[in-house]
Structure formats: C-alpha cells, structure tokens
Write an enzyme that holds these catalytic residues in place. Structure first.
Site, mmCIF file in Angstrom:
data_model
loop_
_atom_site.group_PDB
_atom_site.id
_atom_site.type_symbol
_atom_site.label_atom_id
_atom_site.label_comp_id
_atom_site.label_asym_id
_atom_site.label_seq_id
_atom_site.Cartn_x
_atom_site.Cartn_y
_atom_site.Cartn_z
ATOM 1 N N GLU A 105 -10.123 3.843 1.623
ATOM 2 C CA GLU A 105 -9.026 4.498 1.622
ATOM 3 C C GLU A 105 -8.402 5.059 3.005
ATOM 4 O OE1 GLU A 105 -6.178 5.314 0.581
ATOM 5 O OE2 GLU A 105 -5.911 5.959 -1.329
ATOM 6 N N ASP A 106 -7.399 5.264 3.531
ATOM 7 C CA ASP A 106 -7.138 5.893 4.606
ATOM 8 C C ASP A 106 -7.390 7.355 4.627
ATOM 9 O OD1 ASP A 106 -5.006 6.338 3.023
ATOM 10 O OD2 ASP A 106 -3.444 5.413 4.355
ATOM 11 N N ASP A 109 -5.513 12.989 0.123
ATOM 12 C CA ASP A 109 -4.660 14.308 0.280
ATOM 13 C C ASP A 109 -4.585 15.108 -1.134
ATOM 14 O OD1 ASP A 109 -2.714 15.981 1.498
ATOM 15 O OD2 ASP A 109 -0.810 14.749 0.630
ATOM 16 N N PHE A 158 0.975 16.356 8.648
ATOM 17 C CA PHE A 158 0.971 15.084 8.115
ATOM 18 C C PHE A 158 0.727 14.395 9.530
ATOM 19 C CE2 PHE A 158 3.148 11.207 7.179
ATOM 20 C CZ PHE A 158 3.034 10.962 6.078
ATOM 21 N N ARG A 171 2.018 2.818 12.288
ATOM 22 C CA ARG A 171 0.687 2.595 11.928
ATOM 23 C C ARG A 171 -0.097 1.942 12.984
ATOM 24 N NH1 ARG A 171 0.616 2.423 6.053
ATOM 25 N NH2 ARG A 171 2.791 1.733 5.352
HETATM 26 P P1 IMP Z 1 -2.808 11.583 -2.486
HETATM 27 O O1 IMP Z 1 -2.609 10.685 -3.713
HETATM 28 O O2 IMP Z 1 -2.127 12.860 -2.372
HETATM 29 O O3 IMP Z 1 -4.262 11.858 -2.219
HETATM 30 O O4 IMP Z 1 -2.377 10.727 -1.191
HETATM 31 C C1 IMP Z 1 -2.859 9.620 -0.920
HETATM 32 C C2 IMP Z 1 -1.955 8.649 -0.077
HETATM 33 O O5 IMP Z 1 -0.856 9.297 0.536
HETATM 34 C C3 IMP Z 1 -2.662 8.231 1.160
HETATM 35 O O6 IMP Z 1 -3.281 6.874 0.745
HETATM 36 C C4 IMP Z 1 -1.593 8.015 2.191
HETATM 37 O O7 IMP Z 1 -0.998 6.711 2.035
HETATM 38 C C5 IMP Z 1 -0.868 9.165 1.901
HETATM 39 N N1 IMP Z 1 -0.623 10.045 2.832
HETATM 40 C C6 IMP Z 1 -1.324 11.383 2.404
HETATM 41 N N2 IMP Z 1 -1.408 12.167 3.647
HETATM 42 C C7 IMP Z 1 -0.838 11.550 4.533
HETATM 43 C C8 IMP Z 1 -0.615 11.893 5.758
HETATM 44 O O8 IMP Z 1 -0.837 12.710 6.319
HETATM 45 N N3 IMP Z 1 -0.143 10.709 6.497
HETATM 46 C C9 IMP Z 1 0.346 9.559 6.285
HETATM 47 N N4 IMP Z 1 0.039 9.272 5.055
HETATM 48 C C10 IMP Z 1 -0.514 10.152 3.977
HETATM 49 MG MG MG Z 2 -2.170 4.935 1.481
#
Ligand code: IMP
Ligand code: MG
Length: 185
Positions: A105-106, A109, A158, A171
């Site tokens: 995963e990138d 969050d 962010f 990206r």
């Molecule tokens: P989560 O489900 O809230 O944990 O979010 C996961 C996804 O939200 C990640 O795989 C990202 O694609 C996107 N995301 C969350 N925070 C960021 C950020 O700071 N920059 C860019 N994408 C983000």
């Molecule tokens: Mg993502």
C-alpha cells in the site's frame, strides 16, 4: 546547461521525505522481506494506483520467487478527505488460497481501505497475509489495522509524490512532499 525545473515542482511547499531517503528505506524493507520469507514463494499485491512506484522499486530488492497482482480500489474522490466507502474497481486476477501474500500500500490513513482488504483477503484463505505500507499516517487512524512493514511515519498532512496523488496529479514526483495550501483550495 541549466537543469529545467518542471512546473509541478513550483506547487511543492515542502519535501517531507527525499528521494535518497526513500531509496534507502525501500532497500531495507526489501532486505527484511527476503529474510522473513526465505525459502518461500510470495505473491505481492499492489493497491493501485498509489503503490505503483513503491512496488516497482521494492520488488527490485526482493530476491525470492515472486508473483505480482493488482487490485484497484477507490476510497477517495478528488479531494483530500476519505469518503469512508471502499469500492473494488478491479479485483485480483489470481486466487490467493495457500499463498504467501504481501499487500503493498502507498499510505495507511484512516485504515478503512486496509481493513476492508484484510477482511476480503482473509476470506480467500491465503497461507499468510502481511502488509507493507510505504507511509503510515498514524494520527489519523480510525480502525486499528496491523502493518508488518512500514516505510515512514508521516504527520497529519495531505502528502503527494512517489505514487501518491492529489486529484490524480503529482504521482510522478520522486519524493514525498506537501503542496502549497493554495493548491488544495
Ligand atoms: P484510508 O482508507 O483512509 O486509510 O486511506 C487509504 C488511501 O487514501 C490511500 O491508499 C491513499 O490512496 C489515500 N490517501 C490517504 N492519505 C493520503 C495522502 O496524504 N495523500 C494521498 N493519498 C492519500
Ligand atoms: Mg491509494
């Protein structure tokens, strides 16, 4: 000859993690995976699109028989706030039963995306299931999810670059950075 500065770079307020730091850390993560999975074949599943660059670099440090598969999910619109809804846009090509799976995963969050994926994949009975995330935005966590390999912890901001986007842009930046506030508005 002077190096031309791409205009995208003018939108960056701050570099949080440099290209050099990323390179070093990705090599360390690869080395740990080699050690932990020695003698095994692994299946690396990258979550599109943000994990694209991370996967490409990480797999070059993995010296094990390895297969790659991709999954596309959407949890964000074009803004910076999670919708809280995870949708599968593209499922895996291959079954994962009895395989040693590592989800790449990138960024984690809220944890909602990863929580959803872990539940989904557990139902498919892999031999083992691990998570490798480049970034961990721990302060924002809403659901407690296990992450086995973490590149860096990042603050509650962010971030873009190295695969991560803001509205599909940025990206390709080779570092992790924060944009100028006027860009997010
Ligand atoms: P989560 O489900 O809230 O944990 O979010 C996961 C996804 O939200 C990640 O795989 C990202 O694609 C996107 N995301 C969350 N925070 C960021 C950020 O700071 N920059 C860019 N994408 C983000
Ligand atoms: Mg993502």
């Amino acid at each position: 000859m002077p190096t031309p500065t791409p205009s995208l770079y003018h939108d960056v307020a701050e570099v949080l993690i440099s290209e050099e730091q990323i390179k070093r850390r990705v090599a360390e993560l690869g080395a740990r995976i080699n050690k932990d999975f020695a003698g095994e074949q692994i299946l690396v599943i990258a979550v599109l699109k943000g994990a694209l660059l991370f996967l490409a670099d990480l797999m070059r440090h993995i010296d094990l028989p390895l297969a790659v598969d991709f999954l596309a999910v959407s949890s964000y619109g074009t803004g910076t706030q999670s919708s809280g809804v995870v949708r599968i846009l593209k499922d895996l090509d291959e079954p994962i039963e009895h395989r040693h799976v590592i989800i790449v995963e990138d960024i984690v969050d809220s944890g909602r995306t990863l929580d959803y994926l872990l539940r989904l994949f557990r139902q498919r009975h892999p031999a083992t299931l691990h998570v490798c995330a480049l970034l961990d935005k721990r302060d924002r966590r809403e659901i407690d999810v296990p992450i086995d390999y973490v590149g860096f912890e990042v603050p509650d901001a962010f971030v873009v670059g190295y695969g991560l986007d803001f509205a599909e842009h940025y990206r390709q930046l080779p570092f992790i950075g924060v944009l100028k506030p006027e860009i997010y508005q």
